[in-house]
Design a protein around this motif. Sequence first.
Motif, mmCIF file in Angstrom:
data_model
loop_
_atom_site.group_PDB
_atom_site.id
_atom_site.type_symbol
_atom_site.label_atom_id
_atom_site.label_comp_id
_atom_site.label_asym_id
_atom_site.label_seq_id
_atom_site.Cartn_x
_atom_site.Cartn_y
_atom_site.Cartn_z
ATOM 1 N N GLN C 102 7.735 29.011 -15.761
ATOM 2 C CA GLN C 102 6.303 29.081 -15.430
ATOM 3 C C GLN C 102 5.866 27.807 -14.698
ATOM 4 N N LYS C 105 6.875 28.286 -11.201
ATOM 5 C CA LYS C 105 6.132 29.378 -10.552
ATOM 6 C C LYS C 105 4.725 28.928 -10.149
ATOM 7 N N ILE C 106 4.119 28.076 -10.969
ATOM 8 C CA ILE C 106 2.768 27.620 -10.645
ATOM 9 C C ILE C 106 2.755 26.909 -9.295
ATOM 10 N N HIS C 108 4.393 27.707 -6.810
ATOM 11 C CA HIS C 108 4.428 28.708 -5.744
ATOM 12 C C HIS C 108 3.095 29.413 -5.581
ATOM 13 N N HIS C 109 2.143 29.026 -6.431
ATOM 14 C CA HIS C 109 0.888 29.750 -6.514
ATOM 15 C C HIS C 109 0.208 29.946 -5.161
ATOM 16 N N PHE C 110 0.073 28.847 -4.397
ATOM 17 C CA PHE C 110 -0.754 28.990 -3.191
ATOM 18 C C PHE C 110 -0.042 29.735 -2.067
ATOM 19 N N ALA C 112 1.441 32.630 -2.727
ATOM 20 C CA ALA C 112 1.426 34.042 -3.120
ATOM 21 C C ALA C 112 0.458 34.829 -2.251
ATOM 22 N N TYR C 114 -1.175 37.619 -2.661
ATOM 23 C CA TYR C 114 -2.070 38.607 -3.266
ATOM 24 C C TYR C 114 -3.091 37.842 -4.078
ATOM 25 N N ALA C 119 -3.621 41.394 -8.451
ATOM 26 C CA ALA C 119 -3.061 41.136 -9.777
ATOM 27 C C ALA C 119 -3.542 42.187 -10.776
ATOM 28 N N ARG C 122 -2.273 45.663 -9.843
ATOM 29 C CA ARG C 122 -0.811 45.738 -9.707
ATOM 30 C C ARG C 122 -0.417 46.474 -8.427
ATOM 31 N N TYR C 126 1.748 42.763 -5.202
ATOM 32 C CA TYR C 126 1.948 41.990 -6.426
ATOM 33 C C TYR C 126 3.422 41.988 -6.827
ATOM 34 N N PHE C 127 4.005 43.189 -6.878
ATOM 35 C CA PHE C 127 5.398 43.247 -7.325
ATOM 36 C C PHE C 127 6.324 42.528 -6.358
ATOM 37 N N GLU C 130 5.699 38.730 -6.733
ATOM 38 C CA GLU C 130 6.185 38.223 -8.016
ATOM 39 C C GLU C 130 7.704 38.114 -8.008
ATOM 40 N N GLN C 131 8.338 39.138 -7.410
ATOM 41 C CA GLN C 131 9.791 39.106 -7.309
ATOM 42 C C GLN C 131 10.246 37.905 -6.471
ATOM 43 N N ILE C 133 8.588 35.093 -5.846
ATOM 44 C CA ILE C 133 8.318 33.832 -6.543
ATOM 45 C C ILE C 133 9.352 33.610 -7.639
#
Lengths: 329, 296, 262
Positions: C102, C105-106, C108-110, C112, C114, C119, C122, C126-127, C130-131, C133
């Motif tokens: 986690q 992953k945070i 990678h937040h900006f 993302a 979507y 979120a 879904r 998103y999928f 998420e994959q 990231i």
Amino acid sequence: MTRTKSLLKVPVVMVALALLYLGLIAGFSHNPYYMQILNMAAINTIMAVSLNLINGFTGQFSIGHAGFMGVGAYVAAVCSVFYKIPYLVALLCGALAAAVVGLVVGIPTLRLKGDYLAIATLGFAEIIRVIIVNIQKVGGPRGFLGIPPYTNLLWTYLFAVGTVVVISNFVNSSPGRACLAVREDEVAAESMGVNATKYKVIAFVMGAFFAGLGGGLLVHLLSIAHPTMFTFLKSVDFLIMIVVGGQGSITGSVTAASFITVISEALRKFEVWRMLAYSLVLIMIMLTRPQGLLGGKELTWEGIVNVPGRLRRFRLPKVGGGRVGTTGH
Amino acid sequence: MSSVLSTFLQQVINGLQLGSIYSLIALGYTMVYGIIRLINFAHGDIYMVGAYIGFFAAGFFGGSFFPTLLVAMAGASALGLTIERFAYRPLRYQPRIAALTTALGVSIFLENFVRQFVGPNYLPYPRIIKVTQIKVGDIQFSNIQLIVLAVAICLMLGLTFLVNKTKLGKAMRAVSFDKDAARLMGINVDHVISMTFLVGSSLAAAAGVLVGITYPRIDPYMGILPGLKAFVAAVLGGIGSIPGAAIGGMVMGMAETMVLGYMKSSYRDAIAFTILIIVLLVKPTGILGKPMSEKV
Amino acid sequence: MALLDIKDLSINFGGLRAVTDFNLSMQEGELVGIIGPNGAGKTTVFNMLTGVYRPTKGEIFLKRRDDSIVNLVGKKPFTITQMGVARTFQNIRLFKDLTVLQNVKIAHHFSAKYGVGGAVLRTPAYFKEEQRIHDEALKLLRIFGLENRKDEISKNLPYGEQRRLELVRALATSPRLLLLDEPAAGMNPQEIKDLMEMIRWIRNEFQLTILLIEHHMEVVMNVCERILVLDYGLTIAQGCPEEIKTNPKVIEAYLGEVVEDA
């Protein structure tokens, strides 16, 4: 854990709870008093889960949740009574109004570091009360009577499930992780490119939205809205639910909301003792487990199934570290 | 003198009296916040307990003012010390939200404890001091108003002396500036924090007794709103600043009296929070506050 | 044009001049060190670069990926990170109660693609994101040997791994300029040797420009191509390691520490 498995987790818990509710309905449907308690449990679930998004997941201290509930309640009631707007649209109007108020309160306070939100939310709830008392059209201090009783168990339960799904989807996503980061360490979160103020406001406004929804459901259940229904002590009730259920645990909030609704009902005659007990529970939990009873952990299907195994393992030294069967999200 | 002006001056006197009460409570908030960055939600309830102790002490001392005041201050100090020691100190290095929740718990506990064991209803406060009206020109005020103002000013002067001229005051300033550095300089940080609670609680209790003799009735929930308003006063003056809390309290009292005098009385409780929102928007550090930056 | 151009950067804290007229220009790929006694203002420079403090005076120009130049003064910390400046902290600031994965992953937040709507509903985005990231975070963790720790709560990691995780997290924001604040603090000699290897390696592997603050002279002297020495907020010397070692002003500032350490 594979992704499919972790995605299944929340639905599984939901199904389990759905079955529990259906069982309870089947058992109690002939008794309006028990029906009322079940309805209250569902509404309180909405309140607790949405407060948990603000306090538990994003780490902001809001203690005016009942105020947002009041905004939603009165706006939804006005929509139904004066404008004859359909029930669901009226609920939506109430929730949106609460969200807008959340935005107005949130933007000036959440850009500051520190605990201003606590006082601002408290103060805002007080302002709302004063405003309601001064509007004669909605009954002022006498309360707003004659709201059509559209809310029933189907709606409260559907909305409770909807709230849980929306909020758990949110926290298990990139914006949700940004909220967690803000809770953990605002400076570090910003250094990871997270706009802390933005996510605090998002979480706060989402929380306010669902609180407004809860308010709309409540007054259409009871047919009455009264300024004393949305006081500070009501906010404290919701706070106790998330503290007992664990700050940052959705399943914990759901469980605690239902549990505390029933307990509060049972202790209705002993109001002062109840508040004394609640305050002591609050202090004791904070002193011994500051993250709340369940901490940030979710109850999972595997966790529930594995209880016997876990109990067995508890006797052996050096195994598990207490995380077996309960997983972070 | 025109009647408009004399009405206004009358309101100013009432405002100063109410402001004295808010200032005394705000001082405790600001001192505690300055030193451990905690909004002590229970502070308003310490003020309430102070008023109750005064109520019983007045009966015991047969209504003489100063012993009553001193006993109330001492009793509330003991309460403040106990709360700090057992509820806040264990959480000093936990997330802030834990301490805030505990403070809220202590507040609810005190209210309901008094409600259960002393009684839920209003108690008529003993008339410790006989009310006499004083008239200057068109303006009328009571000896009680003078006493409230005088006691509040004396206490604030005493506090200023304590903070600026004594060793303890120096230690308080050092701890609020940097706890770790203060510890390295040989300051007993726990002791200084305890003393801060002691001083803050005693001032709140004094406010409680003063309110008791002015509006002669008390109840278990009397601390909630004045507590909140005093906190807003502390924010307005600049949280952490002692003169700021005094000024903020006076401004708050004045604003509320003016609303009461010139607008609808049911808006009196809303003015405090309107002030809060304005302060947060315009100058979050308050009138005398310095920006507090986190160490990175 | 240089990647980073700092001009006359100064800051006062209530009359105390913490940093005065700090100047530094860094070319792409350079590895520069800042040294100086405690309280010399090194971390304060970092805090100004990353937007935590607002300088009283001066400019910070950064060349962005599209070669446009921005002034970082007055920008918020999160914007500066998004523009390609990442940092680590002197006293590790991980998201303590979150898992290792986690934490990464945070970062990678900006990136993302979507938002809140995606979120909640879904959506396919998103999928997909998420994959992505998830995979990218795991890849980085694997490179730094933390893959088998991915589900561990980060505060439970041993100290050395916490430092490494903080570095991984900073790299996950895909920076062009990396600021390391005392990366060798609390490490033993073997760990320090590994760290020096790693700093050189990540610079080449991730095509980074690195500015680092360090107390261990060994690290600075071996890794950095250029060194600045701060004392009481003033830049008292700069140059290549050889020049710094023999500079009398530096030796004086350190009261002989340099001789003993180097």
